[in-house]
Design a protein around this motif. Structure first.
Motif, PDB file in Angstrom:
ATOM      1  N   UNK A  77      24.945-108.864  30.261  1.00  0.00           N
ATOM      2  CA  UNK A  77      24.526-108.739  31.653  1.00  0.00           C
ATOM      3  C   UNK A  77      25.627-108.093  32.483  1.00  0.00           C
ATOM      4  N   UNK A  78      25.270-107.566  33.672  1.00  0.00           N
ATOM      5  CA  UNK A  78      26.332-107.075  34.572  1.00  0.00           C
ATOM      6  C   UNK A  78      27.282-108.220  34.885  1.00  0.00           C
ATOM      7  N   UNK A  79      28.543-107.875  35.053  1.00  0.00           N
ATOM      8  CA  UNK A  79      29.535-108.908  35.333  1.00  0.00           C
ATOM      9  C   UNK A  79      29.266-109.556  36.681  1.00  0.00           C
ATOM     10  N   UNK A  80      29.241-110.862  36.677  1.00  0.00           N
ATOM     11  CA  UNK A  80      29.167-111.637  37.905  1.00  0.00           C
ATOM     12  C   UNK A  80      30.609-111.804  38.360  1.00  0.00           C
ATOM     13  N   UNK A  81      30.960-111.166  39.462  1.00  0.00           N
ATOM     14  CA  UNK A  81      32.356-111.158  39.903  1.00  0.00           C
ATOM     15  C   UNK A  81      32.895-112.556  40.172  1.00  0.00           C
ATOM     16  N   UNK A  82      32.028-113.458  40.590  1.00  0.00           N
ATOM     17  CA  UNK A  82      32.460-114.839  40.807  1.00  0.00           C
ATOM     18  C   UNK A  82      32.828-115.502  39.471  1.00  0.00           C
ATOM     19  N   UNK A  83      31.996-115.260  38.436  1.00  0.00           N
ATOM     20  CA  UNK A  83      32.298-115.799  37.104  1.00  0.00           C
ATOM     21  C   UNK A  83      33.598-115.212  36.568  1.00  0.00           C
ATOM     22  N   UNK A  84      33.773-113.907  36.756  1.00  0.00           N
ATOM     23  CA  UNK A  84      34.990-113.236  36.282  1.00  0.00           C
ATOM     24  C   UNK A  84      36.205-113.846  36.972  1.00  0.00           C
ATOM     25  N   UNK A  85      36.110-114.016  38.286  1.00  0.00           N
ATOM     26  CA  UNK A  85      37.230-114.586  39.041  1.00  0.00           C
ATOM     27  C   UNK A  85      37.561-115.997  38.547  1.00  0.00           C
ATOM     28  N   UNK A  86      36.533-116.829  38.362  1.00  0.00           N
ATOM     29  CA  UNK A  86      36.753-118.201  37.890  1.00  0.00           C
ATOM     30  C   UNK A  86      37.395-118.224  36.514  1.00  0.00           C
ATOM     31  N   UNK A  87      36.928-117.368  35.621  1.00  0.00           N
ATOM     32  CA  UNK A  87      37.477-117.315  34.262  1.00  0.00           C
ATOM     33  C   UNK A  87      38.941-116.878  34.294  1.00  0.00           C
ATOM     34  N   UNK A  88      39.228-115.831  35.062  1.00  0.00           N
ATOM     35  CA  UNK A  88      40.603-115.348  35.151  1.00  0.00           C
ATOM     36  C   UNK A  88      41.513-116.379  35.823  1.00  0.00           C
ATOM     37  N   UNK A  89      40.992-117.078  36.820  1.00  0.00           N
ATOM     38  CA  UNK A  89      41.768-118.121  37.482  1.00  0.00           C
ATOM     39  C   UNK A  89      42.104-119.234  36.478  1.00  0.00           C
TER      40      UNK A  89
END
Length: 127
Positions: A77-89
């Protein structure tokens, strides 16, 4: 994409698969609309149970990384920027916890630790 399974790890195999696919998505190794290997194909390649790969794919779908199109396969799926941010955090927090554990092993005080961080941040800016 190459998935490496460790039988010695305390992390369940389905979780190892899921985490490596998430890392591949976040690093753009797997891009939007990329089709993942079929559940059976991945199970065969990794020499694991179909139940194991099914669990990994269901978890990925539940977390919003992939979609399973009945009869066609599983797609990124297209990246959910909120999910990406949470994962990177979460990744950053884990690294900081590791650094703090090393700080304790080395018996550094807070000032010394912060000086190291400050020096590294300045070096990074100058590159």
């Amino acid at each position: 994409m190459r998935i490496i399974i460790s039988n010695r790890s305390t992390v369940p195999i389905y979780e190892q698969i899921k985490l490596q696919i998430i890392d591949a998505i976040l690093s753009d190794e797997l891009r939007e609309d990329t089709q993942l290997p079929s559940i059976r194909q991945l199970a065969k390649e990794l020499k694991v149970s179909v139940i194991t790969t099914t669990r990994a794919y269901k978890d990925l779908e539940g977390e919003g990384y992939v979609v399973n199109v009945q009869g066609k396969g599983c797609y990124v799926l297209p990246k959910n920027q909120e999910l990406v941010h949470e994962k990177l955090m979460g990744n950053m927090e884990n690294l900081i916890f590791e650094a703090l554990a090393l700080k304790e092993k080395m018996n550094l005080d807070d000032t010394e630790f912060m000086e190291i961080i400050q020096t590294l941040m300045e070096a990074e800016k100058n590159e």
